[in-house]
Design an enzyme around this catalytic site. Structure first.
Site, PDB file in Angstrom:
ATOM      1  CB  CYS B  86     -56.480  61.170  -4.052  1.00 42.69           C
ATOM      2  SG  CYS B  86     -54.898  60.396  -3.703  1.00 42.69           S
ATOM      3  CB  CYS B  89     -54.823  59.062   0.403  1.00 44.54           C
ATOM      4  SG  CYS B  89     -53.983  60.416  -0.367  1.00 44.54           S
ATOM      5  CG  ASP B 476     -64.626  87.752  -3.573  1.00 41.89           C
ATOM      6  OD1 ASP B 476     -64.241  88.924  -3.700  1.00 41.89           O
ATOM      7  OD2 ASP B 476     -63.903  86.837  -3.175  1.00 41.89           O
ATOM      8  CG  ASP B 640     -62.325  82.637  -2.159  1.00 45.73           C
ATOM      9  OD1 ASP B 640     -62.384  83.871  -2.012  1.00 45.73           O
ATOM     10  OD2 ASP B 640     -61.347  82.047  -2.625  1.00 45.73           O
ATOM     11  CG  ASP B 644     -65.278  87.140   0.430  1.00 48.34           C
ATOM     12  OD1 ASP B 644     -65.207  88.378   0.367  1.00 48.34           O
ATOM     13  OD2 ASP B 644     -64.835  86.378  -0.436  1.00 48.34           O
TER      14      ASP B 644
END
Lengths: 45, 743
Positions: B86, B89, B476, B640, B644
């Site tokens: 973030c 950080c 999915d 994901d 997949d």
């Protein structure tokens, strides 16, 4: 007539100065990161 | 009551049994942050800090970084900092580095992880600076790729634009003189000045274009660069001759052409850079230093110097530095970035482990099977970088290039034979496919940029084109139509109160769901003592003085002896809306899931998809997609997990969820970033718009070229018409691409 002989080289010289300044700024990396600097001032108090 | 009150580590958020830090690393990191007066970090951060590895003190990962000595004697280095999650950080990293005595400047980009540090070598060194960063848990490493080529093109674009605008200005004077009369001396001054200014544009700025054409020619292919280069060379040669002879030189068209084409390339390059940076970030997940077990003890070695057969020790909070097999010990590791599985996996001797996995608890000894460049993560990063390095293919324009070039040369030859050299030259000049060469890369670049801003990173122009033709979207289930995180759907308040008291001490997704549900219902959390988590089984502890056990139930979890809490995977909030919007665009929407029929039927009903397949194994999904494609459908598959991957590759376009497994991101043509499914819809819309704009742009450009060549061949091309028509045709191409942004 004589005016244009002065003004055209003058404007070209002026343009060349800006081109040179741009080259220097780009070489120093001023345009490497365009988004970050703006975001940074928001983070600091 | 027991005094062992479980809580969380204030630095990294790991559940611990006694108030305080989970490990010495976190304690030291917090001390550094507080010592520098940066407590605000704990307030501002949006994700818990990474846990610093014990091995942080010496790191050859950054010793390879090229240190530049500046003219004033200071040193400068560019690094990649891994682990930034973030803005806080990046902020804390920057400030911690600045707090090292002797450091003059430090910048850290939260988006890319790129850092730049300037320091005084008499006061400190790179080891001290990077050691400090590593001590607070982030991973500095040498940045391999230089940013130099980017700048090179930027310089050329800048100079080309400067030349174009000045030559344009001088030419305006000449065109005015064409109507009103101009003294020969003034005209000569303007012409010679224009020639002087356009020379760097033709000889230096246009170099990449000429090189591209030459390279294609040597490989015996005709790319769209060839007629462009031919045009530039013909225009400049004509300009020199015409200036000497005092005729119209058309140099404004040439400089404008060079500036526009290079500008288009710069746009393309920007899109590609993002993918390269993603690859670098992926490479940054493997640690730089490992603890190797030798006959005499344990030594620290750079990960790059490990070789198969070495034995490594991996302890709490450490990362595995190479691919290998566990030989002794037991630990739970998290391999989220590689497998998409956020739950830690328990490892026992014989299990395989990959570089980059983080040990959540326990400690194992690992025998290395692949190290350095051969690890899975390094291979994936290399593959990603290679994929990103492929140029955005201006498919349509390139397909036409051979015919176009041949036609131009034949017509110029006809002109030469019938009307003489000046007409042949005029044909070469006006046939230069400026607008044609611009239309495809420009609409592609704008389309990729517009899709990215809407949350869909598309891998290249070719994928964007295929996306535009999609007429069937297959989702999915887990992690795609649904968020992949369970939510509580039915529970008794008293049961939930006890369950949440235990769950508070666990980071498991189910535990998080229980705590969220309890606080949503306003249930005050009970105190729990002696909480223990048994991986794969549940939690035990003492609540209200009674021993309780939380275990897996039939439809969720159960507090043994009290009652059950039902949990289920819920639909993403925007799923039904996106499905409806896709159907409104005339697309068919399908749901492919490995779950049981009742569960899939319920989700399919809630999302209102056209059809669904339950019990679908990965190979079933591939078969289904292949069958639909055989029927003539163009399939977009959104998925994901690791399993997949085959389906993503089998579909016309595979889109991976950004929070999913890196391996699925790797094979996908597009990646969804950010929350929700909205990017799928927005990306499709942009792709269709970009595709339409490109076809229209190429059509207009071809019409212009055919018309201009016909006029030139007839010997009617006058310089003013050429000077006006060429920039206008380019401007129309740019305007056409602009529309895509508004899609």
């Amino acid at each position: 007539m004589n005016g244009i002989l002065l003004l055209i080289p003058l404007s070209v010289a002026l343009g060349a100065t800006f081109a040179f300044l741009f080259l220097r700024a780009a070489r120093e990396g001023q345009f490497d990161e365009l988004d970050e600097e703006g975001r940074k001032i928001l983070g600091d108090e | 009551m027991s005094a062992r009150i479980a809580t969380r580590c204030p630095h990294c958020g790991t559940a611990v049994e006694e108030p305080g830090f989970c490990c010495a690393g976190c304690e030291m990191a917090a001390a550094i942050i507080r010592g520098a007066g940066l407590e605000r970090y704990y307030v501002e951060r949006t994700a818990p800090a990474p846990r610093p590895a014990y091995t942080a003190s010496a790191g050859p990962a950054w010793s390879e970084a090229p240190v530049e000595t500046l003219p004033d004697g200071n040193c400068e280095v560019r690094l990649h900092v891994g682990g930034l999650t973030c803005a806080a950080c990046a902020w804390v990293t920057e400030r911690v580095v600045l707090a090292v005595p002797g450091v003059g400047e430090a910048t850290v980009s939260p988006a890319t992880g790129r850092a730049r540090v300037v320091w005084d070598p008499t006061q400190t060194d790179l080891d001290a600076i990077c050691g400090r960063v590593a001590a607070i848990g982030y991973r500095p490493r040498a940045l391999a790729a230089a940013a130099a080529p980017d700048r090179e093109l930027l310089l050329r674009v800048g100079v080309a634009a400067f030349c174009a605008m000045n030559v344009m200005l001088l030419s305006a004077g000449l065109y005015a003189g064409w109507f009103d009369g101009i003294a020969p001396r003034e005209a000569a001054l303007l012409r010679w000045t224009a020639l002087a200014i356009s020379t760097p544009s033709a000889l230096w700025c246009a170099e990449p274009l000429l090189r591209g054409a030459w390279g294609a020619l040597r490989q015996r292919t005709l790319s769209v660069d060839l007629p462009v280069a031919l045009g530039v060379v013909a225009m400049y040669a004509h300009g020199v001759v015409a200036t000497i002879r005092g005729e119209e030189a058309w140099l404004d068209s040439m400089t404008m052409l060079v500036a526009l084409l290079l500008g288009g390339r710069l746009l393309e390059q920007g899109g590609r850079r993002r993918a390269v940076e993603a690859a670098q970030a992926l490479a940054g997940i493997a640690p730089a230093v490992a603890r190797r077990v030798t006959a005499t003890g344990i030594e620290r070695v750079p990960a790059a110097r490990l070789s198969p057969g070495d034995r490594l020790l991996v302890g709490l909070g450490e990362q595995v530095a190479a691919d290998g097999v566990v030989v002794s010990g037991a630990a739970r590791v998290r391999m989220a970035l590689l497998t998409g599985e956020s739950e830690p996996i328990a490892l026992t001797p014989g299990d395989r482990v990959v570089a980059g996995a983080v040990a959540e608890d326990g400690s194992v000894e690992v025998r290395v099977t692949a190290a350095g460049e051969d690890t899975l993560v390094a291979k994936m990063a290399a593959e990603l970088a290679r994929a990103a390095d492929r140029p955005v293919a201006p498919v349509l324009a390139d397909r036409m290039a051979p015919a176009f070039t041949v036609a131009t040369l034949v017509l110029a030859g006809v002109g030469l034979a019938v009307q003489g050299p000046s007409v042949a030259l005029a044909v070469l000049v006006v046939a230069c496919p400026c607008a044609l060469a611009l239309a495809a890369p420009l609409t592609t670049a704008v389309g990729l940029g517009a899709a990215a801003r809407r949350g869909l990173l598309v891998r290249g122009g070719d994928a964007l084109r295929r996306l535009a033709e999609v007429d069937l979207v297959a989702f999915d289930k887990t992690g795609t139509l649904t968020a992949g995180e369970p939510v509580v759907v039915a529970a008794d308040d008293a049961v939930l109160r006890v369950a949440a008291a235990l769950a508070r001490h666990s980071a498991h997704p189910v535990s998080r769901a229980l705590v969220t549900a309890a606080s949503a219902r306003g249930i005050p959390l009970a105190d729990a003592h002696e909480v223990h988590e048994v991986p794969g089984e549940g939690l035990t502890g003492i609540v209200d003085g009674q021993p309780v056990r939380l275990a897996r139930g039939a439809h969720g979890v159960a507090v043994v002896g009290m009652g059950e809490i039902r949990l289920r995977d819920a639909l993403r909030p925007d799923a039904a809306r996106i499905v409806a919007a896709l159907q409104a665009r005339g697309l068919r929407v399908a749901l492919l899931s490995g779950d049981s029929a009742p569960v899939v039927a319920r989700i399919a009903g809630e999302a209102r998809v056209d059809e669904f397949v339950a019990h679908a194994r990965p190979e079933d999904k591939v078969a289904w997609i292949v069958a639909r494609r055989a029927e003539g459908r163009r399939v977009l598959f959104v998925g994901d997990g690791v399993n997949d991957g085959p389906a993503l590759a089998a579909a016309d376009v595979g889109a991976a969820m950004g929070e999913g497994a890196a391996s699925s991101v790797l094979v996908a043509d597009a990646v969804l970033v950010g929350e929700g499914l909205a990017p799928v819809l927005a990306g499709l819309r942009v792709a269709v718009s970009a595709h339409g704009a490109m076809r229209a742009g190429v059509g207009r450009a071809l019409a212009y070229n055919v018309l201009a060549v016909a006029v030139a061949l007839a010997g009617w091309m006058n310089p003013l018409a050429a000077a006006v028509a060429m920039p206008i045709s380019s401007a129309v191409a740019i305007w056409g691409a602009r529309r895509v942004e508004a899609a």
